[in-house]
Design a protein around this motif. Structure first.
Motif, PDB file in Angstrom:
ATOM      1  N   ALA A 242       0.882  -1.391  -0.346  1.00  0.00           N
ATOM      2  CA  ALA A 242      -0.081  -0.507  -0.074  1.00  0.00           C
ATOM      3  C   ALA A 242       1.354   1.668   0.006  1.00  0.00           C
ATOM      4  CB  ALA A 242      -0.947   0.369   1.179  1.00  0.00           C
ATOM      5  N   VAL A 243       0.878   2.322  -0.913  1.00  0.00           N
ATOM      6  CA  VAL A 243       1.613   2.946  -1.181  1.00  0.00           C
ATOM      7  C   VAL A 243       1.223   4.428  -1.170  1.00  0.00           C
ATOM      8  CG1 VAL A 243       3.184   4.188  -2.671  1.00  0.00           C
ATOM      9  CG2 VAL A 243       3.337   1.778  -2.549  1.00  0.00           C
ATOM     10  N   PHE A 244       0.855   4.971   0.355  1.00  0.00           N
ATOM     11  CA  PHE A 244       0.133   6.437  -0.071  1.00  0.00           C
ATOM     12  C   PHE A 244       1.535   7.687  -0.698  1.00  0.00           C
ATOM     13  CE2 PHE A 244      -0.824   3.553   3.416  1.00  0.00           C
ATOM     14  CZ  PHE A 244      -2.067   3.948   3.573  1.00  0.00           C
ATOM     15  N   ALA A 245       0.312   8.569  -0.503  1.00  0.00           N
ATOM     16  CA  ALA A 245       1.119   9.527  -1.707  1.00  0.00           C
ATOM     17  C   ALA A 245       0.545  10.580  -0.227  1.00  0.00           C
ATOM     18  CB  ALA A 245       1.125   9.829  -2.460  1.00  0.00           C
ATOM     19  N   VAL A 256      -4.224  12.755   0.784  1.00  0.00           N
ATOM     20  CA  VAL A 256      -3.989  11.750   0.627  1.00  0.00           C
ATOM     21  C   VAL A 256      -4.340  10.682   0.091  1.00  0.00           C
ATOM     22  CG1 VAL A 256      -2.755  10.277   2.175  1.00  0.00           C
ATOM     23  CG2 VAL A 256      -2.754  12.415   3.235  1.00  0.00           C
ATOM     24  N   ARG A 257      -3.527  10.470  -0.983  1.00  0.00           N
ATOM     25  CA  ARG A 257      -4.346   9.663  -1.952  1.00  0.00           C
ATOM     26  C   ARG A 257      -3.592   7.795  -1.656  1.00  0.00           C
ATOM     27  NH1 ARG A 257      -6.778  13.470  -2.047  1.00  0.00           N
ATOM     28  NH2 ARG A 257      -6.616  14.093  -4.142  1.00  0.00           N
ATOM     29  N   VAL A 258      -3.575   7.325  -2.140  1.00  0.00           N
ATOM     30  CA  VAL A 258      -3.256   5.873  -1.630  1.00  0.00           C
ATOM     31  C   VAL A 258      -2.980   4.954  -2.600  1.00  0.00           C
ATOM     32  CG1 VAL A 258      -5.088   4.455  -0.838  1.00  0.00           C
ATOM     33  CG2 VAL A 258      -3.487   3.467   0.006  1.00  0.00           C
ATOM     34  N   ALA A 259      -2.242   3.776  -2.567  1.00  0.00           N
ATOM     35  CA  ALA A 259      -3.207   2.759  -4.922  1.00  0.00           C
ATOM     36  C   ALA A 259      -2.272   1.743  -3.914  1.00  0.00           C
ATOM     37  CB  ALA A 259      -1.684   3.209  -5.879  1.00  0.00           C
ATOM     38  N   VAL A 260      -2.984   0.965  -3.882  1.00  0.00           N
ATOM     39  CA  VAL A 260      -2.315  -0.597  -3.807  1.00  0.00           C
ATOM     40  C   VAL A 260      -2.175  -1.237  -5.096  1.00  0.00           C
ATOM     41  CG1 VAL A 260      -3.320  -2.966  -2.924  1.00  0.00           C
ATOM     42  CG2 VAL A 260      -4.539  -1.245  -1.644  1.00  0.00           C
ATOM     43  N   LEU A 272      -7.167   4.807  -4.507  1.00  0.00           N
ATOM     44  CA  LEU A 272      -8.241   5.386  -3.836  1.00  0.00           C
ATOM     45  C   LEU A 272      -8.432   6.473  -3.895  1.00  0.00           C
ATOM     46  CD1 LEU A 272      -8.595   1.876  -0.938  1.00  0.00           C
ATOM     47  CD2 LEU A 272     -10.101   3.040  -3.022  1.00  0.00           C
ATOM     48  N   ALA A 273      -8.860   7.657  -2.824  1.00  0.00           N
ATOM     49  CA  ALA A 273      -9.309   9.265  -2.876  1.00  0.00           C
ATOM     50  C   ALA A 273      -9.050  10.054  -4.109  1.00  0.00           C
ATOM     51  CB  ALA A 273      -8.226   9.245  -1.969  1.00  0.00           C
ATOM     52  N   GLY A 274     -10.187   9.875  -4.822  1.00  0.00           N
ATOM     53  CA  GLY A 274     -10.085  10.187  -6.273  1.00  0.00           C
ATOM     54  C   GLY A 274      -9.283  10.332  -7.342  1.00  0.00           C
ATOM     55  N   THR A 275      -8.227  11.689  -7.929  1.00  0.00           N
ATOM     56  CA  THR A 275      -7.360  11.665  -8.478  1.00  0.00           C
ATOM     57  C   THR A 275      -6.081  10.849  -7.865  1.00  0.00           C
ATOM     58  OG1 THR A 275      -8.544  13.701  -9.514  1.00  0.00           O
ATOM     59  CG2 THR A 275      -6.023  13.196  -9.805  1.00  0.00           C
TER      60      THR A 275
END
Length: 288
Positions: A242-245, A256-260, A272-275
């Motif tokens: 899980a990579v949070f930006a 904050v954004r996140v990609a799995v 997740l979290a939009g853009t």
């Protein structure tokens, strides 16, 4: 070489005793140091300071005798007995009054530690070597001045390193210098990692993937205006990251954004979290 080391021990022990006596006899904080020591537990409040001063007088006298030629074995024997007494006192203090200060080489409060015991043991060994020395330090030092000076500096450095109460004079400045040279705030953004973690843990993105997470922060790096923070996770029966930006300039948790990301293929399984966040140096995040 052992003969040279043994002959120089009166200088080492004498210097340490005089330094210790300076604290007990001439420091304006001597009374406070005595009251923080285990002498209060051992002798009582009223007798602690007089005993502290008396010990300082003994240290000053014996230290001066050791530094002034001729070097007598009786002086070395007395220093060894005093060092054994120091070691016994520190062992008592650590057992009976573990929160008490040593009060040895500085009026600064520092509890008895393994380093303090190591210093006392070093003085015992130094005194014993001085007793066994067949010659005096003036002849040994004049015969081999460079080697003798190196031995003295090494032993005194060991005494300082084993003295927690002296850390403020050398260890803390070294730590500050290391911090300035190594730049512990990675990426030069000036934003501590803890602040980033607090921001992402307050975000909706974090709450939505929290059940998937299997670790604390495993890695983090900065890329432009973003900090990427990686956690080990488990998703759809496979190991993922899980990579949070987290934006460095925007402190709002909603940013904050996140990609799995699948660990095996590197493909993004969930965003997740939009853009989606911008591409990082180790990850290109695309919508699932």
């Amino acid at each position: 070489m052992i003969e040279l080391i043994a002959a120089l021990q009166p200088l080492v022990v004498g210097a340490v005793l005089i330094w210790s006596a300076r604290v007990k006899l001439f420091s304006r904080h001597a009374a406070a140091a005595a009251n923080r020591s285990a002498l209060v537990r051992l002798l009582g409040q009223r007798r602690a300071l007089p005993a502290y001063r008396l010990l300082g007088g003994v240290e000053l006298t014996l230290g001066a005798l050791l530094l002034l030629p001729p070097a007598l074995r009786l002086e070395a024997l007395a220093a060894t007995i005093l060092a054994v007494g120091f070691l016994a006192y520190l062992l008592y203090a650590r057992r009976a009054a573990p929160t008490s200060a040593c009060g040895c080489l500085s009026a600064r409060s520092a509890p008895v530690s393994g380093r303090s015991l190591g210093r006392a043991a070093l003085l015992v060994v130094a005194g014993a070597l001085a007793v066994a020395s067949p010659g005096g330090w003036p002849a040994a030092l004049s015969a081999r001045p460079i080697a003798g000076t190196a031995v003295l500096l090494a032993e005194l450095a060991a005494v300082v390193a084993l003295s927690p109460e002296l850390d403020a004079a050398w260890l803390l400045p070294l730590r500050r210098l290391r911090a300035r040279l190594t730049h512990p705030l990675r990426g030069g953004s000036g934003v501590p990692l803890l602040a980033t973690v607090q921001q992402l843990q307050l975000s909706d993105a974090y709450r939505r993937v929290a059940p998937l997470l299997r670790s604390d922060v495993r890695e983090h790096w900065d890329d432009g205006d973003w900090r990427f923070v990686g956690h080990a996770a488990h998703y759809q029966g496979r190991p993922v990251t899980a990579v949070f930006a987290v934006p460095l300039a925007d402190q709002e948790p909603d940013a904050v954004r996140v990609a799995v990301v699948d660990d095996a293929t590197g493909h993004t399984l969930l965003s997740l979290a939009g853009t989606a966040p911008p591409a990082g140096p180790r990850l290109a995040v695309v919508p699932a």
